[in-house]
Scaffold this active site. Structure first.
Site, PDB file in Angstrom:
ATOM      1  N   LYS A  43     -51.544  -1.780  19.136  1.00  0.00           N
ATOM      2  CA  LYS A  43     -50.218  -2.787  19.485  1.00  0.00           C
ATOM      3  C   LYS A  43     -49.260  -2.449  18.785  1.00  0.00           C
ATOM      4  O   LYS A  43     -49.300  -2.942  17.381  1.00  0.00           O
ATOM      5  CB  LYS A  43     -50.957  -4.269  19.527  1.00  0.00           C
ATOM      6  CG  LYS A  43     -49.960  -5.052  20.283  1.00  0.00           C
ATOM      7  CD  LYS A  43     -49.761  -6.442  19.716  1.00  0.00           C
ATOM      8  CE  LYS A  43     -48.740  -6.773  18.475  1.00  0.00           C
ATOM      9  NZ  LYS A  43     -47.437  -6.273  18.858  1.00  0.00           N
TER      10      LYS A  43
ATOM     11  N   GLU B 155     -52.568  -4.318   5.161  1.00  0.00           N
ATOM     12  CA  GLU B 155     -51.581  -3.774   4.346  1.00  0.00           C
ATOM     13  C   GLU B 155     -50.280  -4.556   4.336  1.00  0.00           C
ATOM     14  O   GLU B 155     -49.545  -4.713   5.425  1.00  0.00           O
ATOM     15  CB  GLU B 155     -50.956  -2.135   4.692  1.00  0.00           C
ATOM     16  CG  GLU B 155     -52.167  -1.327   4.614  1.00  0.00           C
ATOM     17  CD  GLU B 155     -52.664  -1.016   3.176  1.00  0.00           C
ATOM     18  OE1 GLU B 155     -51.977  -1.594   2.149  1.00  0.00           O
ATOM     19  OE2 GLU B 155     -53.577  -0.476   3.012  1.00  0.00           O
TER      20      GLU B 155
ATOM     21  N   CYS C 170     -41.862  -1.805   2.562  1.00  0.00           N
ATOM     22  CA  CYS C 170     -42.672  -2.628   1.885  1.00  0.00           C
ATOM     23  C   CYS C 170     -42.683  -2.257   0.218  1.00  0.00           C
ATOM     24  O   CYS C 170     -43.146  -2.771  -0.635  1.00  0.00           O
ATOM     25  CB  CYS C 170     -44.184  -2.815   2.289  1.00  0.00           C
ATOM     26  SG  CYS C 170     -44.837  -1.149   2.759  1.00  0.00           S
TER      27      CYS C 170
ATOM     28  N   LEU D 280     -49.257  -2.945  14.538  1.00  0.00           N
ATOM     29  CA  LEU D 280     -48.323  -2.179  13.833  1.00  0.00           C
ATOM     30  C   LEU D 280     -46.920  -2.777  13.457  1.00  0.00           C
ATOM     31  O   LEU D 280     -46.567  -3.623  14.364  1.00  0.00           O
ATOM     32  CB  LEU D 280     -48.128  -0.970  14.564  1.00  0.00           C
ATOM     33  CG  LEU D 280     -49.244   0.101  14.615  1.00  0.00           C
ATOM     34  CD1 LEU D 280     -49.033   1.301  15.743  1.00  0.00           C
ATOM     35  CD2 LEU D 280     -50.195   0.577  13.668  1.00  0.00           C
TER      36      LEU D 280
ATOM     37  N   GLU E 141     -39.718 -11.574  -0.598  1.00  0.00           N
ATOM     38  CA  GLU E 141     -39.460 -10.251  -0.218  1.00  0.00           C
ATOM     39  C   GLU E 141     -38.180 -10.002   0.698  1.00  0.00           C
ATOM     40  O   GLU E 141     -38.482 -10.522   2.017  1.00  0.00           O
ATOM     41  CB  GLU E 141     -40.971  -9.675   0.516  1.00  0.00           C
ATOM     42  CG  GLU E 141     -40.447  -8.110   1.010  1.00  0.00           C
ATOM     43  CD  GLU E 141     -41.740  -7.799   1.886  1.00  0.00           C
ATOM     44  OE1 GLU E 141     -42.397  -8.648   2.524  1.00  0.00           O
ATOM     45  OE2 GLU E 141     -42.197  -6.709   1.848  1.00  0.00           O
TER      46      GLU E 141
ATOM     47  N   TRP F  90     -42.591  -2.578  12.725  1.00  0.00           N
ATOM     48  CA  TRP F  90     -41.567  -1.794  13.363  1.00  0.00           C
ATOM     49  C   TRP F  90     -40.841  -0.910  12.257  1.00  0.00           C
ATOM     50  O   TRP F  90     -39.923  -0.121  12.678  1.00  0.00           O
ATOM     51  CB  TRP F  90     -40.424  -2.851  14.104  1.00  0.00           C
ATOM     52  CG  TRP F  90     -40.282  -3.711  12.897  1.00  0.00           C
ATOM     53  CD1 TRP F  90     -40.815  -5.049  13.056  1.00  0.00           C
ATOM     54  CD2 TRP F  90     -39.287  -4.074  11.802  1.00  0.00           C
ATOM     55  NE1 TRP F  90     -40.301  -5.993  11.994  1.00  0.00           N
ATOM     56  CE2 TRP F  90     -39.366  -5.014  11.129  1.00  0.00           C
ATOM     57  CE3 TRP F  90     -38.506  -2.933  11.398  1.00  0.00           C
ATOM     58  CZ2 TRP F  90     -38.662  -5.535  10.070  1.00  0.00           C
ATOM     59  CZ3 TRP F  90     -37.769  -3.307  10.311  1.00  0.00           C
ATOM     60  CH2 TRP F  90     -37.797  -4.628   9.642  1.00  0.00           C
TER      61      TRP F  90
ATOM     62  N   SER G 265     -46.613  -8.528   7.927  1.00  0.00           N
ATOM     63  CA  SER G 265     -46.326  -9.654   6.788  1.00  0.00           C
ATOM     64  C   SER G 265     -47.655 -10.500   6.385  1.00  0.00           C
ATOM     65  O   SER G 265     -48.874 -10.531   7.216  1.00  0.00           O
ATOM     66  CB  SER G 265     -45.385 -10.723   7.477  1.00  0.00           C
ATOM     67  OG  SER G 265     -45.931 -11.332   8.724  1.00  0.00           O
TER      68      SER G 265
HETATM   69  P1  NAD Z   1     -45.013  -9.017  11.340  1.00  0.00           P
HETATM   70  O1  NAD Z   1     -46.252  -9.353  10.539  1.00  0.00           O
HETATM   71  O2  NAD Z   1     -44.170  -9.968  11.769  1.00  0.00           O
HETATM   72  O3  NAD Z   1     -45.432  -8.151  12.579  1.00  0.00           O
HETATM   73  C1  NAD Z   1     -46.393  -6.927  12.349  1.00  0.00           C
HETATM   74  C2  NAD Z   1     -47.251  -7.147  13.659  1.00  0.00           C
HETATM   75  O4  NAD Z   1     -47.914  -8.228  13.822  1.00  0.00           O
HETATM   76  C3  NAD Z   1     -46.219  -6.609  14.991  1.00  0.00           C
HETATM   77  O5  NAD Z   1     -46.939  -6.156  15.806  1.00  0.00           O
HETATM   78  C4  NAD Z   1     -46.231  -8.115  15.670  1.00  0.00           C
HETATM   79  O6  NAD Z   1     -46.264  -8.101  16.941  1.00  0.00           O
HETATM   80  C5  NAD Z   1     -47.746  -8.537  15.159  1.00  0.00           C
HETATM   81  N1  NAD Z   1     -47.844 -10.126  15.115  1.00  0.00           N
HETATM   82  C6  NAD Z   1     -46.672 -10.976  15.094  1.00  0.00           C
HETATM   83  N2  NAD Z   1     -47.226 -12.219  14.920  1.00  0.00           N
HETATM   84  C7  NAD Z   1     -48.468 -11.981  15.311  1.00  0.00           C
HETATM   85  C8  NAD Z   1     -49.587 -13.142  15.399  1.00  0.00           C
HETATM   86  N3  NAD Z   1     -49.292 -14.341  15.299  1.00  0.00           N
HETATM   87  N4  NAD Z   1     -50.680 -12.629  15.511  1.00  0.00           N
HETATM   88  C9  NAD Z   1     -51.166 -11.374  15.587  1.00  0.00           C
HETATM   89  N5  NAD Z   1     -50.208 -10.395  15.526  1.00  0.00           N
HETATM   90  C10 NAD Z   1     -48.939 -10.893  15.090  1.00  0.00           C
HETATM   91  O7  NAD Z   1     -44.377  -8.069  10.104  1.00  0.00           O
HETATM   92  P2  NAD Z   1     -43.088  -7.038  10.598  1.00  0.00           P
HETATM   93  O8  NAD Z   1     -41.829  -7.796  10.686  1.00  0.00           O
HETATM   94  O9  NAD Z   1     -43.237  -6.410  11.747  1.00  0.00           O
HETATM   95  O10 NAD Z   1     -43.051  -6.250   9.242  1.00  0.00           O
HETATM   96  C11 NAD Z   1     -42.482  -6.532   8.087  1.00  0.00           C
HETATM   97  C12 NAD Z   1     -43.521  -7.049   7.076  1.00  0.00           C
HETATM   98  O11 NAD Z   1     -44.534  -5.921   7.090  1.00  0.00           O
HETATM   99  C13 NAD Z   1     -43.078  -7.053   5.707  1.00  0.00           C
HETATM  100  O12 NAD Z   1     -43.553  -8.114   5.056  1.00  0.00           O
HETATM  101  C14 NAD Z   1     -43.479  -5.588   5.180  1.00  0.00           C
HETATM  102  O13 NAD Z   1     -43.463  -5.775   3.681  1.00  0.00           O
HETATM  103  C15 NAD Z   1     -44.659  -5.436   5.702  1.00  0.00           C
HETATM  104  N6  NAD Z   1     -45.108  -3.885   5.734  1.00  0.00           N
HETATM  105  C16 NAD Z   1     -46.051  -3.679   4.973  1.00  0.00           C
HETATM  106  C17 NAD Z   1     -46.336  -2.127   4.986  1.00  0.00           C
HETATM  107  C18 NAD Z   1     -47.596  -1.710   3.879  1.00  0.00           C
HETATM  108  O14 NAD Z   1     -48.133  -0.920   4.164  1.00  0.00           O
HETATM  109  N7  NAD Z   1     -48.028  -2.611   2.871  1.00  0.00           N
HETATM  110  C19 NAD Z   1     -45.489  -1.448   5.739  1.00  0.00           C
HETATM  111  C20 NAD Z   1     -44.684  -1.911   6.408  1.00  0.00           C
HETATM  112  C21 NAD Z   1     -44.571  -3.214   6.340  1.00  0.00           C
END
Ligand code: NAD
Length: 495
Positions: free
Chosen positions: A185, A261, A297, A159, A397, A161, A239
């Site tokens: 997680k 997503e 997002c 998930l 973004e 944040w 992301s």
């Molecule tokens: P992120 O990808 O950095 O983190 C998301 C999750 O992935 C966290 O739980 C993190 O611990 C985990 N993660 C990070 N690195 C990882 C790895 N190497 N392997 C496995 N898991 C890992 O993203 P974020 O900073 O939490 O959120 C921002 C991004 O999420 C933005 O790009 C946003 O657009 C996107 N987002 C999309 C939606 C949607 O519904 N489309 C909704 C909310 C956020």
């Protein structure tokens, strides 16, 4: 409003409360994780991350409980449990909103009214849906049978944040309704509401072993979940680069199904020929662009005014600047606050660097930006124009409280600004003429097109992105169940 929240926080910071697994809280056996508040930069506390061994044990427990079968076999019972859980979530709205406010900077009143409400609605929606679950009967010349949906097994959810409890609800409600077991997680930037939720799930009657919450960073626990052979579906919101890494991990491990997503670069189009009240439209744009500090997002990070009339454009521009300058930026726990901090220093510094680069290349900030607190991680709501395409802001973004103002006299050009993007999650069109609205909707290609008001729809409407905004699967709506179900045929020879 903070007493019950502070009590929930104190309970969760108990050293025994780092993870929730097999029906109870336990100490994480991984490294310590410092929880820092974006409001003031202060340490909230430290939880211990789960270890790889704890992940293995949780997956084994989830598989065992799932295979034992009583949870997956009884949809009516699951529906009852999910409805009880929805009631408990509503009863705990203040605690949950408090935890998301201090850890992720979410505006408390918005969380109570929207995010927590959304979780309860999701739980109730999928409880109703699973109660009506049916199969398909088939008759052939030499046999007969039926096709039915079965749960996939063990679901992993990683998930973000930005909507900690709402994103959890979007995954948990359909996955549990479908009869699966789950490993969740939460993001390392927003762990606490997920842990609190796990306690509520247990109270509601989710069997021990069906729902596990493992705190930890992406590289520690997230990656291990992607590679784990005991996880059948991995659902992820976050992301693009991390999403792609899950596809790789799936290919390298057990070909688990992966639902992604990802990000967006949503546009808010104002079709000036069919727009009467620029002040009202500007107010809606402020919510769309700056809500959750733009860390959404579907945030409208570009506003395109479509029209030839200079006086109209001037009036709209002034309305947008006025509404932006009227926003209250401050402590998300204080009533009346519109905009809280951004999630952490890394995010704030990136947003600042992108804006500095764009301004260095000729862009202009057109509002008077708000004073922001010096402690914590803040960025003021900002409207900018003249952003060059060859800048980070022109391509990427932003995920912060900033929107670009653009103008064109061509509707086709505005459509291209959406369709030519690698992202295709959502956009909004303000257009009060039905025929022209149909024109827009026939041409724009995104997962969700909102008309005459920014919206992501309801629990009943599927949510997900086209192109590089998503990969397979949808959150919300009946479509979300498909992510967590397999199709199975039973065929009986003879008649
Ligand atoms: P992120 O990808 O950095 O983190 C998301 C999750 O992935 C966290 O739980 C993190 O611990 C985990 N993660 C990070 N690195 C990882 C790895 N190497 N392997 C496995 N898991 C890992 O993203 P974020 O900073 O939490 O959120 C921002 C991004 O999420 C933005 O790009 C946003 O657009 C996107 N987002 C999309 C939606 C949607 O519904 N489309 C909704 C909310 C956020």
């Amino acid at each position: 409003m903070t007493d019950t929240g502070a009590q929930a926080l104190a309970a969760l910071l108990d050293p025994d409360h780092g993870v929730f697994t097999t029906g109870g809280f336990a100490t994480g056996q991984g490294p310590g994780l410092d929880l820092v508040s974006p409001i003031d930069g202060e340490l909230i506390g430290t939880v211990r991350e789960a270890s790889g061994h704890q992940l293995d044990s949780a997956v084994a427990s989830a598989r065992r409980t799932f295979s034992e079968g009583s949870w997956s076999a009884d949809g009516a019972h699951r529906a009852k449990v999910l409805r009880r859980l929805a009631d408990l979530v509503v009863d705990n709205a203040e605690q949950i909103a408090y935890l998301d406010a201090i850890e992720a900077g979410k505006v408390f009143t918005d969380s109570v009214a929207e995010d927590v409400e959304d979780v309860a609605s999701n739980l109730r929606f999928f409880a109703d849906l699973i109660s009506r679950d049916d199969g398909r009967y088939l008759q052939g010349p030499e046999g007969w049978g039926w096709v039915r949906k079965i749960p996939v097994g063990v679901v992993g959810a990683v998930l973000p944040w930005n909507y900690p409890i709402a994103m959890l609800g979007w995954k948990v409600a359909p996955a549990l309704a479908a009869g699966n077991a789950m490993i969740i997680k939460p993001s390392e930037d927003s762990t606490l509401s997920a842990l609190h939720f796990a306690g509520l799930a247990q109270q509601a009657g989710v069997p021990d072993g069906i729902l596990h919450v493992l705190t930890g960073t992406g590289p520690n626990i997230g990656e291990a979940m992607g590679l784990h052979a005991g996880i059948d579906v991995l659902t992820f919101t976050g992301s693009g680069p991390v999403g792609r890494s899950f596809l790789e991990s799936s290919a390298k491990s057990n070909l688990k199904k992966v639902s992604l997503e990802l990000g967006g670069r949503a546009v808010y189009i104002v079709d000036a020929e069919h727009a009467t009240d620029f002040a009202a439209i500007a107010a809606d744009i402020a919510g769309a662009a700056f809500g959750t500090s733009g860390q959404n997002c579907t945030a409208s990070s570009r506003v395109i005014f479509v029209g030839d009339d200079d006086a109209d454009f001037q009036q709209f521009r002034e309305a947008l600047v006025a509404v932006t300058e009227g926003l209250t930026v401050g402590d998300p726990l204080v009533e009346g606050t519109d905009i809280g901090p951004v999630i952490n220093k890394k995010a704030r510094d990136r947003i600042s660097a992108w804006v500095d680069e764009a301004v260095g290349k000729g862009a202009s900030i057109i509002n008077t930006t708000a004073e922001v607190p010096s402690a914590g991680t803040w960025f003021p709501p900002t409207v900018i124009d003249g952003v060059p395409e060859d800048s980070e802001l022109g391509r990427g973004e932003i995920f912060g409280p900033l929107t670009q103002l653009l103008r064109t006299s061509s509707r086709d050009e505005a459509v291209s600004a959406i369709n030519d993007e690698a992202y295709g999650l959502a956009s909004t069109v303000w257009c009060e003429d039905l025929g022209t609205t149909k024109w827009w909707s026939n041409r724009i290609r995104v997962g969700t097109l909102a008309v005459n008001g920014y919206s992501e729809g309801t629990v009943a409407t599927p949510f997900g992105g086209l192109r590089q905004s998503g990969f397979w699967g949808r959150d919300n709506g009946p479509e979300a169940l498909e992510t967590y179900q397999e199709t199975m045929t039973v065929w009986i020879a003879g008649n």
